[in-house]
Scaffold this active site. Sequence first.
Site, PDB file in Angstrom:
ATOM      1  N   HIS A 111       0.884  -1.204  -0.175  1.00 33.70           N
ATOM      2  CA  HIS A 111      -0.114  -0.003   0.128  1.00 33.70           C
ATOM      3  C   HIS A 111       1.054   1.179   0.003  1.00 33.70           C
ATOM      4  O   HIS A 111       0.417   2.449  -0.191  1.00 33.70           O
ATOM      5  CB  HIS A 111      -1.020   0.100   1.171  1.00 33.70           C
ATOM      6  CG  HIS A 111      -0.520   0.277   2.581  1.00 33.70           C
ATOM      7  ND1 HIS A 111      -0.185  -0.856   3.289  1.00 33.70           N
ATOM      8  CD2 HIS A 111      -0.140   1.274   3.259  1.00 33.70           C
ATOM      9  CE1 HIS A 111       0.249  -0.425   4.417  1.00 33.70           C
ATOM     10  NE2 HIS A 111       0.266   0.876   4.619  1.00 33.70           N
ATOM     11  N   TRP A 241      -7.426  -3.449   9.140  1.00 32.49           N
ATOM     12  CA  TRP A 241      -7.388  -3.255  10.676  1.00 32.49           C
ATOM     13  C   TRP A 241      -8.324  -4.488  11.423  1.00 32.49           C
ATOM     14  O   TRP A 241      -8.380  -4.394  12.637  1.00 32.49           O
ATOM     15  CB  TRP A 241      -8.245  -2.065  11.138  1.00 32.49           C
ATOM     16  CG  TRP A 241      -7.500  -0.512  10.483  1.00 32.49           C
ATOM     17  CD1 TRP A 241      -8.119   0.110   9.787  1.00 32.49           C
ATOM     18  CD2 TRP A 241      -6.514   0.006  11.055  1.00 32.49           C
ATOM     19  NE1 TRP A 241      -7.426   1.132   9.387  1.00 32.49           N
ATOM     20  CE2 TRP A 241      -6.154   1.287  10.100  1.00 32.49           C
ATOM     21  CE3 TRP A 241      -5.407  -0.281  11.695  1.00 32.49           C
ATOM     22  CZ2 TRP A 241      -5.173   2.030  10.113  1.00 32.49           C
ATOM     23  CZ3 TRP A 241      -4.236   0.704  11.909  1.00 32.49           C
ATOM     24  CH2 TRP A 241      -4.326   1.621  11.157  1.00 32.49           C
ATOM     25  N   ASP A 249       1.054  -7.810   1.782  1.00 35.44           N
ATOM     26  CA  ASP A 249       1.298  -6.431   1.973  1.00 35.44           C
ATOM     27  C   ASP A 249       2.749  -6.095   1.667  1.00 35.44           C
ATOM     28  O   ASP A 249       3.202  -5.615   2.590  1.00 35.44           O
ATOM     29  CB  ASP A 249       0.750  -5.806   3.135  1.00 35.44           C
ATOM     30  CG  ASP A 249       0.339  -4.119   2.710  1.00 35.44           C
ATOM     31  OD1 ASP A 249       1.106  -3.633   1.796  1.00 35.44           O
ATOM     32  OD2 ASP A 249      -0.186  -3.478   3.298  1.00 35.44           O
ATOM     33  N   GLY A 683       2.911   5.694   9.550  1.00 36.81           N
ATOM     34  CA  GLY A 683       4.168   6.140   9.235  1.00 36.81           C
ATOM     35  C   GLY A 683       5.091   4.783   9.489  1.00 36.81           C
ATOM     36  O   GLY A 683       6.105   4.586   8.750  1.00 36.81           O
ATOM     37  N   ASN A 684       4.497   3.721  10.160  1.00 39.41           N
ATOM     38  CA  ASN A 684       5.262   2.482  10.451  1.00 39.41           C
ATOM     39  C   ASN A 684       5.129   1.659   8.972  1.00 39.41           C
ATOM     40  O   ASN A 684       5.921   0.463   9.177  1.00 39.41           O
ATOM     41  CB  ASN A 684       5.059   1.732  11.767  1.00 39.41           C
ATOM     42  CG  ASN A 684       5.598   2.056  12.798  1.00 39.41           C
ATOM     43  OD1 ASN A 684       5.202   2.836  13.718  1.00 39.41           O
ATOM     44  ND2 ASN A 684       7.174   2.056  12.799  1.00 39.41           N
ATOM     45  N   SER A 685       4.290   1.942   8.426  1.00 45.44           N
ATOM     46  CA  SER A 685       3.926   0.827   7.172  1.00 45.44           C
ATOM     47  C   SER A 685       5.187   0.777   6.484  1.00 45.44           C
ATOM     48  O   SER A 685       5.907   1.679   5.994  1.00 45.44           O
ATOM     49  CB  SER A 685       2.937   1.589   6.168  1.00 45.44           C
ATOM     50  OG  SER A 685       1.636   1.378   6.563  1.00 45.44           O
ATOM     51  N   ASP A 702       0.011  -3.099   9.683  1.00 45.88           N
ATOM     52  CA  ASP A 702      -1.201  -2.820  10.187  1.00 45.88           C
ATOM     53  C   ASP A 702      -1.395  -3.029  11.721  1.00 45.88           C
ATOM     54  O   ASP A 702      -0.566  -3.672  12.229  1.00 45.88           O
ATOM     55  CB  ASP A 702      -2.565  -3.750   9.609  1.00 45.88           C
ATOM     56  CG  ASP A 702      -3.800  -3.002   9.202  1.00 45.88           C
ATOM     57  OD1 ASP A 702      -3.820  -1.756   9.796  1.00 45.88           O
ATOM     58  OD2 ASP A 702      -4.653  -3.415   8.525  1.00 45.88           O
TER      59      ASP A 702
END
Length: 753
Positions: A111, A241, A249, A683-685, A702
């Site tokens: 994403h 979520w 991902d 932001g941790n994605s 997530d």
Amino acid sequence: MLHFSLRGHALLALFALSALAPGCGSERPQAGDTRPPASGPAQGTPFENPGGMWLPEQMAQHKDQLKALGLELDPASLADPTASPLGAVVSLGGCSASFVSADGLIATNHHCSTRALQHNSTPEQDLLTNGYLARTRAEEKWAGPTARVFVTRAFRDVTADVRRDIASIPDDLARYEEIEKRKKQLVAACEEGRPEVRCSIAEYFGGGKISLIEQLEIKDVRIVYVPHEGIGNFGGDIDNWRWPRHSGDFAFFRAYVGKDNRPASHAEDNVPYRPAHHLKLASAPLNQGDLVMVAGYPGTTNRLRTAAEVESAVSWLYPKRVSFYEESIALLEELGKRDPEARIKAQPTIQGYSNYLLKTRGMLDGLVEGGLAREKAKLEEELKAWIDADPARKEAYGGAIEQIAAAYAEHQKTREHDAALSEILSSARLLDAAITIVRMAGERPKADAEREAEFQQRNWERLEQAQVSLQKSYGRSIDQSTFKLAVKRALRLDPKERPALIARLAGGQAQTEAALGAAIDALYAGTALEDAAVRVKLLKTATLSELEASRDPMIRLALEVAPVEEAIEARDKAYLGAMTLVKPRFVEALRAYRGGMLAPDANGTLRITYGTVRGYKPEIDRPMYRPFTVVSELVKKNTGEPPFNAPEALLEAAREKRFGPYVAGDLGEVPVCFLSDLDITNGNSGSATLNARGELVGLAFDGNYEAMASDWLFMPSITRTIHVDHRYMQWVMDAVSGADAVLEEMGGKPVLQ
């Protein structure tokens, strides 16, 4: 999904009410005690993660706990952002990522690739749906002019340089301006003579600690491999979520530089960047209870906010956000149904809004129905009582909470007006571009040190690239429609709170939706700003006098709106200037009250969080979730229709059980995703998930819906991070996508094709 983004305008801070910090309590946080529990093997009790997104320099304080959990690295290596493994972790300017090969290969989330895919998509070649695989390096596609990779190289404490004698400045706005002046001087000195370096100032603990951060800014980023949407976004918003999860991902990019290994603008003859460090794939299986760590660049949470800020979020901000996202998504989806090109242009916005809509609803549920807003208020009352109970504490911290509440209440008096204008400018991107042109024309004649930071010369290339990039996502039907929606929402306000541009659009007539819609149509029919070349030329050369003589209706509207925006920014600055004196006192009181280590607010800088692979109970009377999902569950969930439409190649490989070496022994098949009790946020994605040896075991992407309010108050029993398992990533590359070259470059060994 946990990506993070910020727009340039200061007024949009109203819609970014967030900052981060520590963990506290056990099970649900207890009102009478916010100290982290004594836990872990060293105390003979099971480890319970107290939460915290820690600065590298704080990791030495955690060495005993990390060793007890099984850390095999030297703990000192986690304190050095330039050493392995942290030296491999990078920021994409909204997502996190990491180098996974010596040739600049970067792993992040699927994403996080949406903008890059959209930049390269057409209705005939829909990369957003089909993904992309470069069979050779020559086929790697440019991610676009605004794509960046930031490699952190140094931190320096500049607290004394910035805060020296600021208490002697009586005026809040003047205090803010003096602090900004000092920050700009530090940044300028840091970047002088080094065009490849990007320096920035970061504040922690309410501004009580300030760091100068030096990063390498890589400007040529290319798509290497992004799996099909039916893999990377399997489950879509239905599963977003939620656990159990079956999304692959992940995505891969490559950083390119000049032949001297220094950053350069995009060019065909650039070469892959050679990072000082890159991560290696895990050499041992990952099991329940194992130590895992996430290193990345989390954006913001609200654990150091006051009770007044919580109340505002619950009663006003979050409900307003929810309605904005709901109405915008419905509009954009309808436009996409009518026009395939509009669907591609709008898809990144729809995806982002959908993600934040679900998270905002979850935070509201937790804060209201879960009682966390009341819990936060109780904790603050207990903190005040603790301060008042001791003369020394009262001398040091007394009045700070009350002063913050008073300043915040004053700042909130214009919130409806300011938020309405914020919505309009975030929705009407062509008007936003026109305002940027007007603002630049006003700032350009000034000495660089006197310009607003956004318009300093160091940012001119970025501003120009943003206008070029806008062309890929701009469509008149989209921009007109979202502009009209934002204006329609502003019409619901009391007329005294509506932005002045509503009256300007109405032209002295009744402020009706139909009349304003016609005025907006006329703006687009008469403007030349739909041409990127025109926007860039005006941005680079236009003077205020030339713009004031312009007949372009969008420019003329921008000339009237720009001063309003500047007035909002001035109010924001004065508020922040006031906070520079009182917020550090509040945070220091909180630190003393807790009597232990305190993680600072997340602010987009490098952080580490650690814990264990662990399931959870979504409700007290429900069974414990297993912390792994597997491929057979994905096959059962597949319907053949979006968002549960895995590619046939994946389904076939799963049915035939062509699992190869990617099977987890205790599961008997390939794991897809896993849970941990780590503390992450937007932001941790794309953040690298590391094992006890500092090896790559997956990517964080997530959290779980039940714990959305942990952005305000960490809840150890239910706060979980969802990661894609590296074994699933490798299996998809090997058995499904034919991405053998990517897998081999990472150190894997394809065996299934």
